[in-house]
Write a protein that holds these residues in place. Sequence first.
Motif, PDB file in Angstrom:
ATOM      1  N   ILE A  74       0.851  -1.187   0.000  1.00  0.00           N
ATOM      2  CA  ILE A  74       0.000   0.000   0.000  1.00  0.00           C
ATOM      3  C   ILE A  74       0.884   1.234   0.000  1.00  0.00           C
ATOM      4  O   ILE A  74       1.805   1.350   0.819  1.00  0.00           O
ATOM      5  N   ASP A  75       0.616   2.145  -0.926  1.00  0.00           N
ATOM      6  CA  ASP A  75       1.276   3.449  -0.967  1.00  0.00           C
ATOM      7  C   ASP A  75       0.223   4.501  -0.665  1.00  0.00           C
ATOM      8  O   ASP A  75      -0.851   4.512  -1.271  1.00  0.00           O
ATOM      9  N   LEU A  76       0.545   5.398   0.267  1.00  0.00           N
ATOM     10  CA  LEU A  76      -0.384   6.429   0.703  1.00  0.00           C
ATOM     11  C   LEU A  76       0.273   7.787   0.500  1.00  0.00           C
ATOM     12  O   LEU A  76       1.393   8.003   0.954  1.00  0.00           O
ATOM     13  N   PHE A  77      -0.413   8.693  -0.191  1.00  0.00           N
ATOM     14  CA  PHE A  77       0.111  10.025  -0.476  1.00  0.00           C
ATOM     15  C   PHE A  77      -0.685  11.027   0.353  1.00  0.00           C
ATOM     16  O   PHE A  77      -1.884  11.213   0.124  1.00  0.00           O
ATOM     17  N   VAL A  78      -0.015  11.654   1.352  1.00  0.00           N
ATOM     18  CA  VAL A  78      -0.727  12.462   2.339  1.00  0.00           C
ATOM     19  C   VAL A  78      -0.158  13.870   2.449  1.00  0.00           C
ATOM     20  O   VAL A  78       0.997  14.129   2.101  1.00  0.00           O
ATOM     21  N   VAL A  79      -1.009  14.760   2.964  1.00  0.00           N
ATOM     22  CA  VAL A  79      -0.618  16.115   3.337  1.00  0.00           C
ATOM     23  C   VAL A  79      -0.835  16.200   4.840  1.00  0.00           C
ATOM     24  O   VAL A  79      -1.922  15.895   5.341  1.00  0.00           O
ATOM     25  N   LEU A  80       0.202  16.604   5.577  1.00  0.00           N
ATOM     26  CA  LEU A  80       0.121  16.687   7.032  1.00  0.00           C
ATOM     27  C   LEU A  80      -0.067  18.124   7.485  1.00  0.00           C
ATOM     28  O   LEU A  80       0.249  19.065   6.749  1.00  0.00           O
ATOM     29  N   ASN A  81      -0.567  18.287   8.705  1.00  0.00           N
ATOM     30  CA  ASN A  81      -0.713  19.616   9.290  1.00  0.00           C
ATOM     31  C   ASN A  81       0.657  20.140   9.710  1.00  0.00           C
ATOM     32  O   ASN A  81       1.529  19.369  10.116  1.00  0.00           O
ATOM     33  N   PHE A  82       0.819  21.463   9.648  1.00  0.00           N
ATOM     34  CA  PHE A  82       2.068  22.088  10.063  1.00  0.00           C
ATOM     35  C   PHE A  82       2.249  21.912  11.567  1.00  0.00           C
ATOM     36  O   PHE A  82       1.313  22.050  12.350  1.00  0.00           O
TER      37      PHE A  82
END
Length: 129
Positions: A74-82
């Motif tokens: 599984i590959d997961l492409f995420v944006v995290l909070n600062f």
Amino acid sequence: MSEQPLLDVSGDTSLGKVEIAPEVIEVITGIAASEVEGLSSMRGNFATGVVERFGKKSHGKGVKVELTDEGILIDLFVVLNFGVSIPQVAQKVQDSIRQTLKNMTALEINEINIHVVGIQMDEDSADNE
């Protein structure tokens, strides 16, 4: 369009077969990941963005499931909070996905790769500057 094979998860075949489509794993993965604190959003492609504009929620957005001879990747492409710890949030996402998939499908996942593709800045601090 290449069709991915179904995962055969039935142990006892006296009543029939149980198969799980890779799209189901994508949806479960997306929902499990979105429940983790510190994750801002998932990064999809152009098509998922267009679909979401028409009002359909894409739970598999930012998730790529690959079925190989070695197992499930599984590959997961995420944006995290600062301001969050990237290694800690990534570990929590991996744990959440692994546990949820284990509970719902009884599948063992070989790899869960987290790709941090962006950081979401706090909107309040951007407005003050």
